[in-house]
Design an enzyme around this catalytic site. Structure first.
Site, short mmCIF file in Angstrom:
data_model
loop_
_atom_site.label_atom_id
_atom_site.label_comp_id
_atom_site.label_asym_id
_atom_site.label_seq_id
_atom_site.Cartn_x
_atom_site.Cartn_y
_atom_site.Cartn_z
N TYR A 21 -2.22 -9.05 15.66
CA TYR A 21 -2.01 -7.98 14.68
C TYR A 21 -3.02 -6.84 14.90
O TYR A 21 -2.64 -5.67 15.02
CB TYR A 21 -2.13 -8.56 13.26
N ILE A 24 0.85 -1.21 0.00
CA ILE A 24 0.00 0.00 0.00
C ILE A 24 0.88 1.25 0.00
O ILE A 24 0.58 2.25 -0.66
CB ILE A 24 -0.99 -0.03 1.18
N LYS A 50 -2.53 -2.73 16.31
CA LYS A 50 -3.00 -1.52 15.60
C LYS A 50 -3.94 -0.71 16.51
O LYS A 50 -3.90 0.52 16.51
CB LYS A 50 -3.70 -1.91 14.29
N ALA A 92 4.88 1.39 7.92
CA ALA A 92 5.80 0.31 8.32
C ALA A 92 5.21 -0.52 9.45
O ALA A 92 4.90 0.02 10.51
CB ALA A 92 7.13 0.91 8.76
N ASN A 130 -10.34 -5.07 2.99
CA ASN A 130 -9.41 -5.95 2.26
C ASN A 130 -8.76 -5.25 1.08
O ASN A 130 -9.36 -5.14 0.00
CB ASN A 130 -10.13 -7.21 1.82
N ASP A 137 15.40 1.80 9.85
CA ASP A 137 14.30 1.39 10.70
C ASP A 137 13.65 2.60 11.37
O ASP A 137 14.34 3.53 11.79
CB ASP A 137 14.88 0.46 11.77
N1 UFG Z 1 -9.18 -17.41 1.82
C1 UFG Z 1 -9.35 -18.69 1.32
N2 UFG Z 1 -8.25 -19.33 0.83
C2 UFG Z 1 -7.01 -18.77 0.81
C3 UFG Z 1 -6.85 -17.45 1.32
C4 UFG Z 1 -7.97 -16.80 1.82
O1 UFG Z 1 -10.45 -19.25 1.33
O2 UFG Z 1 -6.05 -19.43 0.37
C5 UFG Z 1 -10.36 -16.69 2.35
C6 UFG Z 1 -10.21 -16.35 3.81
O3 UFG Z 1 -10.63 -17.42 4.62
C7 UFG Z 1 -11.10 -15.13 3.91
C8 UFG Z 1 -10.99 -14.47 2.53
O4 UFG Z 1 -10.48 -15.48 1.67
O5 UFG Z 1 -12.40 -15.51 4.12
C9 UFG Z 1 -10.04 -13.28 2.53
O6 UFG Z 1 -8.82 -13.68 3.12
P1 UFG Z 1 -7.49 -12.80 3.06
O7 UFG Z 1 -6.42 -13.58 3.73
O8 UFG Z 1 -7.25 -12.33 1.67
O9 UFG Z 1 -7.87 -11.52 3.91
P2 UFG Z 1 -8.41 -11.43 5.41
O10 UFG Z 1 -9.85 -11.04 5.31
O11 UFG Z 1 -8.07 -12.59 6.23
O12 UFG Z 1 -7.46 -10.28 5.96
C10 UFG Z 1 -7.76 -8.96 5.82
C11 UFG Z 1 -6.50 -8.12 5.78
C12 UFG Z 1 -5.78 -8.18 7.10
C13 UFG Z 1 -6.73 -7.84 8.21
C14 UFG Z 1 -7.91 -8.75 8.15
C15 UFG Z 1 -8.96 -8.44 9.21
O13 UFG Z 1 -5.66 -8.57 4.76
O14 UFG Z 1 -4.73 -7.25 7.09
O15 UFG Z 1 -8.54 -8.61 6.90
O16 UFG Z 1 -9.76 -9.56 9.43
F1 UFG Z 1 -6.11 -7.98 9.39
#
Ligand code: UFG
Length: 325
Positions: free
Chosen positions: A140, A12, A144, A73, A169, A50
């Site tokens: 995490y 980002i 924050k 960061a 997301n 850093d």
């Molecule tokens: N998913 C799958 N298969 C994969 C990867 C992801 O089914 O291989 C699903 C996850 O279970 C989720 C959706 O796809 O339901 C999105 O997953 P991501 O890992 O892409 O993103 P997240 O929603 O887990 O994470 C995001 C941000 C994080 C933040 C989080 C808050 O990327 O920084 O939302 O819940 F912390």
């Protein structure tokens, strides 16, 4: 006067740097390159280092006449944060305190902070508003939220003005295809799908289809990285114009299930996504959708990219950079 962007070589961060430079701003990137990519920002002033290095940060502030900071960061892997919390409390919280202290010592009192929807945890209802209860379910998100609380105290005590942006997301890539998402390891849905299409993985696992949603898979609010960049620029402008400290959500306000994302990818690329059902991933909330009314109303933010555009731009980036940078 210049803008210091910490973590500006990250996903980002690098997209925001690009927009800032396009708008003719003087930008200095500070990044330790543990996760970031120098190639993403090789056209801009860059210092490898850093945020916790007080001497270095002080020197940079003085030398480049820094008067405002955008702070990206951080470590940002939810799963890793549960296995190694020490890394997250140290790198995110302690190092941010050091950065803030160095800023205050040098009379720099404006910061845009990179926060997350993970601060909310499992919401009671959607769309999520900024005044909803914060109850992070992973380390995490906790780091924050702690930083947001520190920012509030620093505002009261030292007059530090901050805008904290809680991303939902983040996805997609710069429209030209020059820069994009390159994480190692990759854990996010859309880049993993792209890796399957490029033959870098056999298949993608769908983490659970027994959630209480339209098709049983998790629903997320995907927001294009350039829309996020523009929000940072608006936030910075607001602080320059004397805005009070604030917290804003950043999402499209529309949720898509994992299966819907896959269908959209197949429509955009014309390729079939090889997938397999798997168990739920620990800590995944069923449904996260943002209300971004506050930033729309107060700062005039207006996201332009749809899920279709997100996938189109992500595909362009991954196709042209199958091995990342
Ligand atoms: N998913 C799958 N298969 C994969 C990867 C992801 O089914 O291989 C699903 C996850 O279970 C989720 C959706 O796809 O339901 C999105 O997953 P991501 O890992 O892409 O993103 P997240 O929603 O887990 O994470 C995001 C941000 C994080 C933040 C989080 C808050 O990327 O920084 O939302 O819940 F912390």
């Amino acid at each position: 006067m210049s803008i210091l962007v910490t973590g500006g070589a990250g996903y980002i961060g690098s997209h925001t740097v690009k927009e800032l430079v396009n708008q003719g701003k003087d930008v200095i990137v500070l990044d330790n390159l543990q996760k970031g990519h120098k190639k993403a920002i090789d056209y801009v002033n860059f210092i490898k280092g850093d945020i916790s290095d007080e001497n270095l940060v002080s020197k940079v502030i003085k030398e480049y006449h820094i008067d405002r900071v955008i702070h990206f960061a951080a470590d940002s892997l939810v799963g890793e944060s549960m296995i190694d919390p020490s890394k997250y409390y140290n790198n995110n919280v302690i190092k941010t305190i050091k950065l803030l202290d160095t800023m205050i010592q040098n009379h720099v009192k404006k910061i845009v902070f990179s926060s997350t929807a993970a601060t909310y945890g499992e919401p009671k209802e959607v769309p999520i508003k900024e005044d909803f209860e914060t109850n992070p379910t992973n380390v995490y998100g906790k780091t924050k939220l702690m930083i947001e609380s520190i920012l509030k105290d620093y505002d009261m005590a030292y007059g530090l003005k901050y805008i904290s942006l809680r991303y939902f997301n983040a996805a997609g890539a710069y429209e030209s295809g020059e820069i994009g998402e390159d994480h190692n390891p990759e854990t996010h849905l859309i880049p993993i799908i792209m890796q399957v299409l490029l033959g870098k993985r056999d298949k993608i696992y769908i983490y659970g289809d027994d959630y209480d949603t339209v098709d049983g898979t998790c629903i997320r609010d995907y927001i294009h990285v350039t829309d996020l960049s523009n929000a940072h620029i608006l936030a910075l402008k607001a602080l320059e114009n004397g805005s009070d400290s604030s917290i804003y959500n950043l999402g499209c306000g529309e949720g898509y299930s994992v299966k819907e994302v896959m269908h959209t990818v197949e429509k955009v690329t014309g390729l079939k996504v090889n997938r397999e059902m798997a168990q739920r991933r620990a800590g995944d909330p069923a449904k996260l959708i943002a209300s971004s009314q506050k930033i729309k109303k107060e700062l005039g933010w207006n996201p332009k990219y749809s899920l279709y555009d997100i996938i189109k731009t992500a595909w362009k980036w991954h196709k042209n950079h199958p091995n990342g940078y």
